[in-house]
Design a protein around this motif. Sequence first.
Motif, PDB file in Angstrom:
ATOM      1  N   LYS A 280       0.837  -1.213   0.000  1.00 32.76           N
ATOM      2  CA  LYS A 280       0.000   0.000   0.000  1.00 32.76           C
ATOM      3  C   LYS A 280       0.869   1.260   0.000  1.00 32.76           C
ATOM      4  CE  LYS A 280      -4.057   2.168   1.880  1.00 32.76           C
ATOM      5  NZ  LYS A 280      -3.474   3.502   1.809  1.00 32.76           N
ATOM      6  N   ALA A 281       1.919   1.250   0.814  1.00 26.86           N
ATOM      7  CA  ALA A 281       2.804   2.426   0.885  1.00 26.86           C
ATOM      8  C   ALA A 281       3.450   2.703  -0.465  1.00 26.86           C
ATOM      9  CB  ALA A 281       3.873   2.210   1.955  1.00 26.86           C
ATOM     10  N   GLN A 282       3.806   1.619  -1.173  1.00 31.54           N
ATOM     11  CA  GLN A 282       4.436   1.793  -2.480  1.00 31.54           C
ATOM     12  C   GLN A 282       3.427   2.314  -3.503  1.00 31.54           C
ATOM     13  OE1 GLN A 282       5.536  -1.717  -4.789  1.00 31.54           O
ATOM     14  NE2 GLN A 282       7.587  -0.878  -5.074  1.00 31.54           N
ATOM     15  N   GLU A 283       2.182   1.789  -3.448  1.00 31.96           N
ATOM     16  CA  GLU A 283       1.139   2.258  -4.375  1.00 31.96           C
ATOM     17  C   GLU A 283       0.825   3.733  -4.147  1.00 31.96           C
ATOM     18  OE1 GLU A 283      -1.241  -2.010  -4.823  1.00 31.96           O
ATOM     19  OE2 GLU A 283      -2.124  -0.394  -3.620  1.00 31.96           O
ATOM     20  N   ASP A 284       0.687   4.114  -2.869  1.00 36.65           N
ATOM     21  CA  ASP A 284       0.363   5.512  -2.542  1.00 36.65           C
ATOM     22  C   ASP A 284       1.535   6.437  -2.860  1.00 36.65           C
ATOM     23  OD1 ASP A 284      -1.955   4.438  -1.609  1.00 36.65           O
ATOM     24  OD2 ASP A 284      -1.512   4.716   0.532  1.00 36.65           O
ATOM     25  N   GLY A 285       2.725   5.918  -2.715  1.00 35.98           N
ATOM     26  CA  GLY A 285       3.927   6.750  -2.857  1.00 35.98           C
ATOM     27  C   GLY A 285       4.169   7.508  -1.562  1.00 35.98           C
ATOM     28  N   PRO A 286       5.452   7.729  -1.209  1.00 35.46           N
ATOM     29  CA  PRO A 286       5.741   8.414   0.054  1.00 35.46           C
ATOM     30  C   PRO A 286       5.256   9.866   0.039  1.00 35.46           C
ATOM     31  CG  PRO A 286       7.749   8.143  -1.251  1.00 35.46           C
ATOM     32  CD  PRO A 286       6.669   7.369  -1.945  1.00 35.46           C
ATOM     33  N   GLN A 287       4.772  10.332   1.186  1.00 35.36           N
ATOM     34  CA  GLN A 287       4.315  11.724   1.322  1.00 35.36           C
ATOM     35  C   GLN A 287       5.442  12.606   1.868  1.00 35.36           C
ATOM     36  OE1 GLN A 287       1.174  12.663   0.142  1.00 35.36           O
ATOM     37  NE2 GLN A 287       1.441  10.562  -0.619  1.00 35.36           N
ATOM     38  N   ARG A 288       6.488  11.996   2.336  1.00 33.20           N
ATOM     39  CA  ARG A 288       7.669  12.723   2.836  1.00 33.20           C
ATOM     40  C   ARG A 288       8.879  11.846   2.552  1.00 33.20           C
ATOM     41  NH1 ARG A 288       4.403  10.705   6.392  1.00 33.20           N
ATOM     42  NH2 ARG A 288       3.230  12.630   6.380  1.00 33.20           N
ATOM     43  N   GLN A 289      10.047  12.437   2.525  1.00 33.03           N
ATOM     44  CA  GLN A 289      11.247  11.644   2.220  1.00 33.03           C
ATOM     45  C   GLN A 289      12.511  12.340   2.731  1.00 33.03           C
ATOM     46  OE1 GLN A 289      12.256  10.674  -2.020  1.00 33.03           O
ATOM     47  NE2 GLN A 289      11.611   8.624  -1.411  1.00 33.03           N
ATOM     48  N   ILE A 290      13.520  11.505   3.000  1.00 29.37           N
ATOM     49  CA  ILE A 290      14.826  12.010   3.455  1.00 29.37           C
ATOM     50  C   ILE A 290      15.453  12.888   2.380  1.00 29.37           C
ATOM     51  CG2 ILE A 290      17.224  11.267   3.863  1.00 29.37           C
ATOM     52  CD1 ILE A 290      15.604  10.766   6.317  1.00 29.37           C
ATOM     53  N   ARG A 291      15.968  14.020   2.796  1.00 21.82           N
ATOM     54  CA  ARG A 291      16.674  14.925   1.906  1.00 21.82           C
ATOM     55  C   ARG A 291      17.899  15.520   2.607  1.00 21.82           C
ATOM     56  NH1 ARG A 291      14.196  12.875  -1.362  1.00 21.82           N
ATOM     57  NH2 ARG A 291      13.020  13.712  -3.124  1.00 21.82           N
ATOM     58  N   ALA A 292      18.864  15.926   1.811  1.00 20.38           N
ATOM     59  CA  ALA A 292      19.979  16.734   2.300  1.00 20.38           C
ATOM     60  C   ALA A 292      19.541  18.193   2.272  1.00 20.38           C
ATOM     61  CB  ALA A 292      21.193  16.546   1.400  1.00 20.38           C
ATOM     62  N   VAL A 293      19.890  18.926   3.317  1.00 22.82           N
ATOM     63  CA  VAL A 293      19.599  20.367   3.356  1.00 22.82           C
ATOM     64  C   VAL A 293      20.882  21.100   3.758  1.00 22.82           C
ATOM     65  CG1 VAL A 293      18.253  22.197   4.481  1.00 22.82           C
ATOM     66  CG2 VAL A 293      17.158  20.008   3.939  1.00 22.82           C
ATOM     67  N   ALA A 294      21.237  22.123   3.003  1.00 20.08           N
ATOM     68  CA  ALA A 294      22.374  22.992   3.357  1.00 20.08           C
ATOM     69  C   ALA A 294      21.818  24.188   4.114  1.00 20.08           C
ATOM     70  CB  ALA A 294      23.101  23.444   2.101  1.00 20.08           C
ATOM     71  N   ILE A 295      22.344  24.437   5.303  1.00 24.88           N
ATOM     72  CA  ILE A 295      21.866  25.553   6.119  1.00 24.88           C
ATOM     73  C   ILE A 295      22.967  26.598   6.216  1.00 24.88           C
ATOM     74  CG2 ILE A 295      20.774  26.223   8.304  1.00 24.88           C
ATOM     75  CD1 ILE A 295      20.121  23.301   8.831  1.00 24.88           C
ATOM     76  N   GLU A 296      22.573  27.847   6.065  1.00 22.88           N
ATOM     77  CA  GLU A 296      23.555  28.937   6.162  1.00 22.88           C
ATOM     78  C   GLU A 296      24.085  29.057   7.579  1.00 22.88           C
ATOM     79  OE1 GLU A 296      21.882  31.983   2.726  1.00 22.88           O
ATOM     80  OE2 GLU A 296      21.904  32.624   4.821  1.00 22.88           O
ATOM     81  N   GLY A 297      25.375  29.317   7.686  1.00 23.60           N
ATOM     82  CA  GLY A 297      25.967  29.638   8.981  1.00 23.60           C
ATOM     83  C   GLY A 297      26.219  28.418   9.846  1.00 23.60           C
ATOM     84  N   ARG A 298      26.841  28.660  10.978  1.00 28.41           N
ATOM     85  CA  ARG A 298      27.227  27.591  11.904  1.00 28.41           C
ATOM     86  C   ARG A 298      26.094  27.385  12.909  1.00 28.41           C
ATOM     87  NH1 ARG A 298      32.465  25.640  13.763  1.00 28.41           N
ATOM     88  NH2 ARG A 298      33.432  26.995  12.215  1.00 28.41           N
ATOM     89  N   GLN A 299      25.358  26.325  12.772  1.00 27.21           N
ATOM     90  CA  GLN A 299      24.174  26.089  13.611  1.00 27.21           C
ATOM     91  C   GLN A 299      24.513  25.223  14.826  1.00 27.21           C
ATOM     92  OE1 GLN A 299      21.726  27.917  12.996  1.00 27.21           O
ATOM     93  NE2 GLN A 299      22.475  28.603  10.983  1.00 27.21           N
ATOM     94  N   PRO A 300      23.683  25.275  15.873  1.00 31.35           N
ATOM     95  CA  PRO A 300      23.952  24.483  17.076  1.00 31.35           C
ATOM     96  C   PRO A 300      23.704  22.987  16.837  1.00 31.35           C
ATOM     97  CG  PRO A 300      21.846  25.598  17.290  1.00 31.35           C
ATOM     98  CD  PRO A 300      22.473  26.113  16.022  1.00 31.35           C
ATOM     99  N   PHE A 301      24.056  22.174  17.819  1.00 32.20           N
ATOM    100  CA  PHE A 301      23.789  20.734  17.762  1.00 32.20           C
ATOM    101  C   PHE A 301      22.271  20.508  17.710  1.00 32.20           C
ATOM    102  CE2 PHE A 301      23.192  16.484  19.531  1.00 32.20           C
ATOM    103  CZ  PHE A 301      24.151  15.775  18.832  1.00 32.20           C
TER     104      PHE A 301
END
Length: 366
Positions: A280-301
């Motif tokens: 069922k999950a494959q038929e519906d297709g994922p509604q969210r997914q893992i992505r790489a995100v580049a964030i500006e500046g030095r962010q906290p842990f």
Amino acid sequence: MTHLARPIRIRRTPFTDAVDAAGVSIYSVYNRMLLPAAFDGFEEDYHHLKRHVQLWDVSCERQIEIAGPDAARLADMITPRDLSKMVEGQCSYLPVVDETGGMLNDPVIVKHGDDRYWISLADSDLLLWVKGIATALKMDVRVWEPDVSPLAIQGPKSDDLAARVFGEAIRDLRFFRAARFPFQGHQVLIARSGYSKQGGFEIYVEGTENGMPIWDALMAAGADLEVRAGGPNGPERTEAGLLSYGADMTDANTPYECGLVKFCKLDKPGDFIGKSALIKAQEDGPQRQIRAVAIEGRQPFCDRPWAARVGGHFAGQITTAYWSPDYDCTVAIAMMEKAHWTGGTEVEIETREGPARGLVRDAFWA
Ligand code: THG
């Protein structure tokens, strides 16, 4: 600054005394066991890992051993991955899902033979699930946690160091293959694998008492290679897109949401738990997914999920973030909603310390 305590229930490893002596500065807890996270700091450790070679105490990657006539059937039952073509001495990355198709763990499975496997765990109590299934189905198999402690050699000089201690033949070991190599009259199981993209090996040390002799031999043989104690490095594994169970995905996520579609073969021979949910999950297709995100500046842990927004609307959540010296930004892993997961999408991120601008990417960095 607060500290986590180290009571007995947070298990020590065969290498803990040596890791302490090497100057570990940050520990994490993984499978109720100590995991060194930093020595000279994430950045300094990162540069050293990318240039030299490190020994990682990854004993916390505990093994589930399944042995007996039903071992192959039990292994097959817990995953959508097709294991039918696995050969002895092969390792495979393994999505393990529950009856809803939710991820329970993402271990590496090692095949010793048709009747014996090791499942090298990420951070969840999978032993209980596997024992429960074997018991309920009255399988002819024994399921337990053996005294096995992985010790990783990682970094560009890994082959040179390993060859000095285990012999030149180790250079010919292929990626995700395991074989036995001689060490002081024993034959130790070593795989070409590990939780970094810098190359290297994982020694599956059998017997606590056999750990320190191997550690000491590697440290002595690698002095001129600048070998050091290390551990899975936050920024390096984030650049590589190596996921961390419990942070980047949980049992609320399907393998499709985790980007693990290539490890799912729903029409594989043999039944497995979660099959109808994944169809069922494959038929519906994922509604969210893992992505790489580049964030500006030095962010906290990133010690809690940070919301990512587009025009004020929820667009996803950041679950891992580290300053990357080589890419000059904060590299991050996010679970992005379908409407906002396209590469190039600009997001506003609510970090622990305030708003920051991020850019969704088509791929990880390394
Ligand atoms: N080695 C071993 N056990 C482990 C880990 C490990 N248990 C815990 C944790 N790490 C499990 N998670 C992962 C995640 C990624 C990989 C291995 C284990 C990995 N992935 C490669 C990649 O994504 O490029 C290769 C996957 C493939 O192509 O099969 O190596 O590190 N023993």
